[in-house]
Design a protein around this motif. Structure first.
Motif, PDB file in Angstrom:
ATOM      1  N   MET A 167       0.919  -0.869  -0.067  1.00  0.00           N
ATOM      2  CA  MET A 167      -0.066  -0.151   0.057  1.00  0.00           C
ATOM      3  C   MET A 167       1.017   1.238   0.216  1.00  0.00           C
ATOM      4  O   MET A 167       1.413   1.247   0.450  1.00  0.00           O
ATOM      5  N   LEU A 168       0.781   2.370  -0.956  1.00  0.00           N
ATOM      6  CA  LEU A 168       1.640   3.608  -1.060  1.00  0.00           C
ATOM      7  C   LEU A 168       0.797   4.833  -0.268  1.00  0.00           C
ATOM      8  O   LEU A 168      -0.530   4.396  -0.946  1.00  0.00           O
ATOM      9  N   VAL A 169       1.418   5.273   1.308  1.00  0.00           N
ATOM     10  CA  VAL A 169       0.731   6.830   1.077  1.00  0.00           C
ATOM     11  C   VAL A 169       1.063   8.245   0.567  1.00  0.00           C
ATOM     12  O   VAL A 169       2.795   7.667   0.673  1.00  0.00           O
ATOM     13  N   PRO A 170       0.765   8.868   1.136  1.00  0.00           N
ATOM     14  CA  PRO A 170       1.348  10.290   0.330  1.00  0.00           C
ATOM     15  C   PRO A 170       2.315  10.341   2.050  1.00  0.00           C
ATOM     16  O   PRO A 170       2.288   9.582   2.444  1.00  0.00           O
ATOM     17  N   THR A 171       3.982  10.886   1.273  1.00  0.00           N
ATOM     18  CA  THR A 171       4.251  11.367   2.623  1.00  0.00           C
ATOM     19  C   THR A 171       3.957  12.398   3.006  1.00  0.00           C
ATOM     20  O   THR A 171       3.037  13.471   2.476  1.00  0.00           O
ATOM     21  N   ASN A 172       4.290  13.230   3.923  1.00  0.00           N
ATOM     22  CA  ASN A 172       3.728  14.980   4.509  1.00  0.00           C
ATOM     23  C   ASN A 172       4.476  15.785   3.932  1.00  0.00           C
ATOM     24  O   ASN A 172       6.126  15.750   4.351  1.00  0.00           O
ATOM     25  N   THR A 173       4.545  16.336   3.025  1.00  0.00           N
ATOM     26  CA  THR A 173       5.437  17.470   2.414  1.00  0.00           C
ATOM     27  C   THR A 173       4.130  18.736   2.404  1.00  0.00           C
ATOM     28  O   THR A 173       3.560  18.688   2.779  1.00  0.00           O
ATOM     29  N   LYS A 174       4.653  19.675   1.746  1.00  0.00           N
ATOM     30  CA  LYS A 174       3.638  21.038   2.118  1.00  0.00           C
ATOM     31  C   LYS A 174       2.378  20.810   1.233  1.00  0.00           C
ATOM     32  O   LYS A 174       1.608  21.453   1.219  1.00  0.00           O
ATOM     33  N   ASN A 175       2.652  19.389   0.279  1.00  0.00           N
ATOM     34  CA  ASN A 175       1.336  19.676  -1.073  1.00  0.00           C
ATOM     35  C   ASN A 175       0.570  18.632  -0.155  1.00  0.00           C
ATOM     36  O   ASN A 175      -0.303  19.155  -0.325  1.00  0.00           O
ATOM     37  N   THR A 176       1.253  18.145   0.669  1.00  0.00           N
ATOM     38  CA  THR A 176       0.148  16.766   1.487  1.00  0.00           C
ATOM     39  C   THR A 176      -0.370  16.816   2.592  1.00  0.00           C
ATOM     40  O   THR A 176      -1.038  15.736   3.437  1.00  0.00           O
ATOM     41  N   SER A 177      -0.098  17.527   3.986  1.00  0.00           N
ATOM     42  CA  SER A 177       0.428  17.760   4.290  1.00  0.00           C
ATOM     43  C   SER A 177      -1.139  18.194   4.963  1.00  0.00           C
ATOM     44  O   SER A 177      -1.545  17.467   6.239  1.00  0.00           O
ATOM     45  N   GLY A 178      -2.045  18.023   4.258  1.00  0.00           N
ATOM     46  CA  GLY A 178      -3.653  18.078   5.045  1.00  0.00           C
ATOM     47  C   GLY A 178      -4.467  17.402   4.908  1.00  0.00           C
ATOM     48  O   GLY A 178      -5.366  16.381   5.604  1.00  0.00           O
ATOM     49  N   ILE A 179      -3.659  16.157   3.685  1.00  0.00           N
ATOM     50  CA  ILE A 179      -4.076  14.603   3.966  1.00  0.00           C
ATOM     51  C   ILE A 179      -3.769  13.641   4.171  1.00  0.00           C
ATOM     52  O   ILE A 179      -4.104  12.456   4.121  1.00  0.00           O
ATOM     53  N   TYR A 180      -2.770  13.516   4.657  1.00  0.00           N
ATOM     54  CA  TYR A 180      -1.441  13.010   5.149  1.00  0.00           C
ATOM     55  C   TYR A 180      -1.617  12.211   6.061  1.00  0.00           C
ATOM     56  O   TYR A 180      -1.089  10.674   5.738  1.00  0.00           O
ATOM     57  N   LYS A 181      -2.085  12.170   7.574  1.00  0.00           N
ATOM     58  CA  LYS A 181      -2.390  11.831   8.421  1.00  0.00           C
ATOM     59  C   LYS A 181      -3.436  10.718   8.258  1.00  0.00           C
ATOM     60  O   LYS A 181      -3.697  10.108   8.040  1.00  0.00           O
ATOM     61  N   LEU A 182      -4.425  11.277   7.544  1.00  0.00           N
ATOM     62  CA  LEU A 182      -5.768  10.101   7.556  1.00  0.00           C
ATOM     63  C   LEU A 182      -5.815   9.375   5.944  1.00  0.00           C
ATOM     64  O   LEU A 182      -5.973   8.457   6.460  1.00  0.00           O
ATOM     65  N   SER A 183      -4.692   9.814   4.791  1.00  0.00           N
ATOM     66  CA  SER A 183      -3.859   9.160   3.921  1.00  0.00           C
ATOM     67  C   SER A 183      -3.990   7.845   4.692  1.00  0.00           C
ATOM     68  O   SER A 183      -3.499   6.423   4.369  1.00  0.00           O
ATOM     69  N   LYS A 184      -2.099   8.361   5.486  1.00  0.00           N
ATOM     70  CA  LYS A 184      -2.048   7.272   5.995  1.00  0.00           C
ATOM     71  C   LYS A 184      -2.495   5.942   6.834  1.00  0.00           C
ATOM     72  O   LYS A 184      -2.638   4.699   6.947  1.00  0.00           O
ATOM     73  N   GLU A 185      -3.970   6.466   7.726  1.00  0.00           N
ATOM     74  CA  GLU A 185      -4.435   5.942   8.237  1.00  0.00           C
ATOM     75  C   GLU A 185      -5.714   5.021   7.634  1.00  0.00           C
ATOM     76  O   GLU A 185      -5.652   3.818   8.402  1.00  0.00           O
ATOM     77  N   TYR A 186      -6.031   5.751   6.804  1.00  0.00           N
ATOM     78  CA  TYR A 186      -6.662   4.704   6.349  1.00  0.00           C
ATOM     79  C   TYR A 186      -5.940   4.117   5.396  1.00  0.00           C
ATOM     80  O   TYR A 186      -6.455   3.077   4.997  1.00  0.00           O
ATOM     81  N   GLY A 187      -4.820   4.446   4.345  1.00  0.00           N
ATOM     82  CA  GLY A 187      -4.089   3.100   4.116  1.00  0.00           C
ATOM     83  C   GLY A 187      -4.474   1.642   4.703  1.00  0.00           C
ATOM     84  O   GLY A 187      -3.655   0.950   4.002  1.00  0.00           O
TER      85      GLY A 187
END
Length: 317
Positions: free
Chosen positions: A224-244
């Motif tokens: 499973m691939l999820v976004p890392t925490n960057t300036k573009n993905t900071s708003g979705i990072y936490k939920l994306s990883k949790e859901y993933g």
């Protein structure tokens, strides 16, 4: 009259008077005895009547008690039947209420959730390039094409679409609103365009479906691939990883393939342009002969869809 005669006369008179008195006294005593016998008889009769009346009264009471007991028993039996009927009705009512509540909860929790499914790659490739992330100078090809089966040469996009349509059915049955980024393999979308589908839908989750490939044909398993925490993905990072993590655990548990883990990636264009939670599942290696064979099986693809669907349901709670 001589004294002798007088004395005899007196004696005779006394005898007669005595006999009369005796006879009278005897008659009186006999009468008294008769009266007493009658009284005794009357008392016996009276007592017999009392006893008889008492017996009749007792019999009546016993009969009344028996009738009352029988009536009480019937009332008790009726009450038990009524109680059982009420209990059954209450049980049915509770079951109905629970079913309605569950349906209502399911509708309220899932019908408001929007899931976007993005089947990876297409039958048409494109060498046109696009930015890897907003403001980035790194450019990546829109559609380079995916991998293919080592023996069957089945293109990856075929497998991806097969999983996607199955997952759509699973999620729709669960009550979710499902949007596909595309429904035909011939539709070519760049990764920015794919991300925009989820953004415009304000999706609760975007799941991107892919299969893997490697030059080492022994490599196998799902990841499973999820976004890392960057300036573009900071708003979705936490939920994306949790859901993933939740979705991937469900997939591994349901299907039983090798677990290659949940990995964060910063180089995925579809992640970097997404404004909603997004995950990408690699369902297995088409470059591995055994795993390719499984990915050609309808029943195996059904398992993958179920595992992903159940995981999404868990994640959305």
């Amino acid at each position: 009259m001589s004294n002798k005669k007088k004395s005899l006369l007196v004696l005779i008179c006394l005898f007669i008077i005595g006999g009369a008195l005796y006879s009278t006294n005897y008659a009186i005593k006999k009468h008294e005895k008769s009266v007493q016998a009658i009284k005794i008889k009357e008392e016996e009769v009276s007592q017999a009547k009392v006893v008889a009346l008492a017996k009749v009264s007792a019999d009546k009471k016993a009969l009344a008690a028996a009738l009352k007991a029988k009536e009480d028993e019937k009332l008790k039996a009726d009450a038990l039947i009524k109680e059982k009927e009420l209990a059954e009705k209450a049980k049915k009512d509770a079951a109905t209420a629970n079913a309605l509540a569950e349906t209502k909860q399911k509708k309220s929790s899932s019908s408001k959730k929007v899931i976007v499914i993005d089947p990876g790659h297409a039958s048409v490739t494109s060498s046109v390039k696009e930015q890897q992330a907003p403001g980035s100078t790194i450019m990546k090809v829109k559609e380079p094409g995916g991998t293919q089966g080592i023996n069957t040469k089945t293109p990856e996009y075929v497998v991806n679409m097969a999983v996607a349509v199955r997952l759509r059915s699973v999620l729709q049955e669960k009550g979710y609103t499902v949007i596909m980024t595309k429904t035909q393999n011939s539709q070519m979308l760049g990764n920015i365009a794919r991300a925009e589908v989820g953004n415009k839908a304000n999706a609760d989750l975007v799941i991107r479906i892919h299969a893997d490939g490697d030059n080492n044909h022994s490599v196998n398993g799902a990841s499973m691939l999820v976004p890392t925490n960057t300036k573009n993905t900071s708003g979705i990072y936490k939920l994306s990883k949790e859901y993933g993590e939740i979705v991937f655990n469900s997939l591994i548990k349901t299907v039983g393939m090798k677990n290659r883990g949940v990995n964060e990636r910063s180089d995925m264009t579809g992640f970097n342009w997404s404004k909603v939670p997004v995950i990408l599942v690699e369902t297995g290696f088409l470059s591995n002969a055994s795993e390719e064979k499984l990915l050609m099986s309808d029943s195996y693809l059904d398992k993958i869809a179920k595992g992903l669907g159940d995981g999404i349901e868990q994640a959305m709670k």
